[in-house]
Design an enzyme around this catalytic site. Structure first.
Site, PDB file in Angstrom:
ATOM      1  N   ARG A   1       3.847  31.659 105.288  1.00 12.28           N
ATOM      2  CA  ARG A   1       3.855  30.877 104.040  1.00 12.28           C
ATOM      3  C   ARG A   1       3.351  31.789 102.932  1.00 12.28           C
ATOM      4  NH1 ARG A   1       1.650  24.910 102.577  1.00 12.28           N
ATOM      5  NH2 ARG A   1       3.685  24.508 103.495  1.00 12.28           N
TER       6      ARG A   1
ATOM      7  N   HIS B   1      11.815  25.761 101.388  1.00 13.37           N
ATOM      8  CA  HIS B   1      10.939  25.168 102.408  1.00 13.37           C
ATOM      9  C   HIS B   1      11.840  24.576 103.500  1.00 13.37           C
ATOM     10  CE1 HIS B   1       7.395  23.738 104.163  1.00 13.37           C
ATOM     11  NE2 HIS B   1       6.989  22.830 103.304  1.00 13.37           N
TER      12      HIS B   1
ATOM     13  N   GLN C   1      10.636  21.973 106.147  1.00 14.35           N
ATOM     14  CA  GLN C   1      10.465  20.657 105.534  1.00 14.35           C
ATOM     15  C   GLN C   1      11.799  19.899 105.515  1.00 14.35           C
ATOM     16  OE1 GLN C   1       7.488  19.226 104.111  1.00 14.35           O
ATOM     17  NE2 GLN C   1       8.846  17.477 104.312  1.00 14.35           N
TER      18      GLN C   1
ATOM     19  N   ASP D   1       8.369  15.253  94.772  1.00 16.15           N
ATOM     20  CA  ASP D   1       7.405  16.289  95.164  1.00 16.15           C
ATOM     21  C   ASP D   1       6.445  16.460  93.985  1.00 16.15           C
ATOM     22  OD1 ASP D   1       6.121  18.507  96.297  1.00 16.15           O
ATOM     23  OD2 ASP D   1       7.765  19.910  95.893  1.00 16.15           O
TER      24      ASP D   1
ATOM     25  N   CYS E   1       7.376  15.183 100.530  1.00 12.69           N
ATOM     26  CA  CYS E   1       6.956  16.215 101.492  1.00 12.69           C
ATOM     27  C   CYS E   1       5.453  16.203 101.723  1.00 12.69           C
ATOM     28  CB  CYS E   1       7.414  17.589 101.016  1.00 12.69           C
ATOM     29  SG  CYS E   1       6.873  17.998  99.356  1.00 12.69           S
TER      30      CYS E   1
ATOM     31  N   ARG F   1       7.699  17.004 111.027  1.00  4.53           N
ATOM     32  CA  ARG F   1       7.542  18.463 110.909  1.00  4.53           C
ATOM     33  C   ARG F   1       7.288  19.051 112.303  1.00  4.53           C
ATOM     34  NH1 ARG F   1       5.788  20.700 106.149  1.00  4.53           N
ATOM     35  NH2 ARG F   1       6.083  22.641 107.290  1.00  4.53           N
TER      36      ARG F   1
HETATM   37  N1  NVA Z   1       6.561  22.193  95.898  1.00  9.15           N
HETATM   38  C1  NVA Z   1       5.326  22.116  96.644  1.00  9.15           C
HETATM   39  C2  NVA Z   1       5.596  21.781  98.065  1.00  9.15           C
HETATM   40  C3  NVA Z   1       4.366  21.636  98.928  1.00  9.15           C
HETATM   41  C4  NVA Z   1       4.692  21.382 100.365  1.00  9.15           C
HETATM   42  C5  NVA Z   1       4.584  23.435  96.520  1.00  9.15           C
HETATM   43  O1  NVA Z   1       5.216  24.487  96.595  1.00  9.15           O
HETATM   44  O2  NVA Z   1       3.358  23.402  96.335  1.00  9.15           O
HETATM   45  N1   CP Z   2       4.692  19.496 103.202  1.00  7.94           N
HETATM   46  C1   CP Z   2       3.928  20.571 103.504  1.00  7.94           C
HETATM   47  O1   CP Z   2       4.411  21.687 103.700  1.00  7.94           O
HETATM   48  O2   CP Z   2       2.603  20.302 103.593  1.00  7.94           O
HETATM   49  P1   CP Z   2       1.431  21.405 103.664  1.00  7.94           P
HETATM   50  O3   CP Z   2       1.447  22.142 102.323  1.00  7.94           O
HETATM   51  O4   CP Z   2       0.178  20.634 103.867  1.00  7.94           O
HETATM   52  O5   CP Z   2       1.719  22.344 104.773  1.00  7.94           O
END
Ligand code: NVA
Ligand code: CP
Length: 324
Positions: A102, A129, A132, A224, A264, A292
């Site tokens: 990540r 993602h 997701q 989101d 998400c 997930r």
């Molecule tokens: N768009 C959000 C998704 C989190 C799972 C982010 O990148 O923070």
């Molecule tokens: N939706 C998601 O990826 O959650 P986290 O940021 O908690 O991993």
């Protein structure tokens, strides 16, 4: 499936995308049936951003398949600063059997996959993602009984989650609508790819700045956060810009009477979604979060199972034979 990595849903065929979902359903239905499928295999989990769901579901998922998780925090790795992506990849491929990462720039996961001889899984970048999206469509399949022809309306920022929702929708035959404030539309290259794939699968994709139009008659309404991880400094400005895109009871009422709500997570109640929507019986966000686990177990199993490395080597050798 011969792909080494899970970096983007674009890298797979529509059939392969469906196969991941099918395997995820099997894993969910038979949790005890795969407890030594990845016995003795270790997944390194590199996190350069915070996480609840991704961290927990990969950790629990690899253990449920008989393997081991290895969590590497931002402070430990400091990718590109303490050590180059190349050197991290070249080290890890000798120590573990898979990498979940990540991070910020999408190029980092692409480079990691290029340099590492082991599977690399994208656990979120600024661009996409994909894990997701697999959980999202698994949830739609469970709740709605189908994906093809579903109207899926995403309301909010046209970034990572929206891109993957679009890619997977194009693969699986959904009618995806994305409504964003002007200037926050999805990447044009992402849309161009989706339009082309839709022509082959019977899916459709529409990008608009009108949330009402997107939600009208929708089967699924998805949102989101307005400021993603790394955009914290923009949060106040974005709150004003995104206010007309809040998924509240009035907007949700424009969808079908049996429409479901997805997010998400993490969610900010009162910003992108109101309590009366996210905490209503038509919200499936926690089932979606659980999915997930099942979706990623399917991805890990497919990529990290014992015969895969040998299969990839044979394929590589036959490609080299062709080149000769
Ligand atoms: N768009 C959000 C998704 C989190 C799972 C982010 O990148 O923070
Ligand atoms: N939706 C998601 O990826 O959650 P986290 O940021 O908690 O991993």
């Amino acid at each position: 499936m011969l792909q080494k990595d899970f970096l983007s849903i674009r890298d797979f065929s529509p059939q392969e995308t469906g196969q991941f979902l099918h395997l995820a359903c099997q894993l969910k239905a038979h949790p005890g049936g795969y407890t030594s499928a990845l016995k003795g295999r270790t997944l390194a989990m590199i996190f350069e951003k915070p996480s609840l769901r991704t961290r927990v579901t990969f950790d629990v998922g690899i253990q449920e398949l008989g393997g081991h998780p290895l969590y590497l925090s931002p402070a430990e790795i400091s990718l590109g600063k303490r050590e180059s992506v190349y050197d991290v990849a070249k080290n890890l491929e000798r120590m573990v059997q898979g990498i979940m990462i990540r991070t910020f720039a999408h190029d980092i996961v692409v480079d990691m996959a290029r340099y590492a001889g082991i599977p690399v899984i994208n656990g979120l970048t600024d661009y996409s993602h994909p894990c997701q999206a697999m959980a999202d469509y698994l949830t739609m399949l469970e709740v709605k009984g189908r994906i093809a022809g579903l109207k899926v309306a995403y309301i909010g920022d046209g970034n990572n989650v929206a891109h993957s929702l679009l890619f997977a929708g194009a693969q699986l035959g959904a009618e995806v609508w994305i409504a964003t404030p002007p200037g926050y539309e999805p990447d044009s290259g992402a849309v161009a790819w989706a339009v082309e794939r839709c022509a082959a699968t019977g899916a459709s994709c529409t990008i608009t700045n009108d949330p009402n139009l997107a939600v009208l008659g929708a089967d699924v309404v998805y949102t989101d956060v307005w400021a993603s991880m790394g955009q914290e400094a923009e949060a106040a400005a974005r709150r004003n810009i995104f206010q007309p895109y809040q998924v509240n009871a009035k907007l949700f009422a424009k969808a079908k009477p049996d429409a479901i709500f997805l997010h998400c997570l993490p969610a900010h109640r009162g910003d992108e979604v109101t309590e009366d929507v996210i905490d209503s019986p038509r919200s499936f966000v926690f089932q979606q979060a659980e999915n997930r686990l099942h979706a990623q177990k399917a991805i890990m199993l497919e990529l990290m199972k014992g015969d895969k490395a040998a299969e990839r080597e044979t394929a590589r050798e036959s490609r080299l034979e062709l080149v000769k």
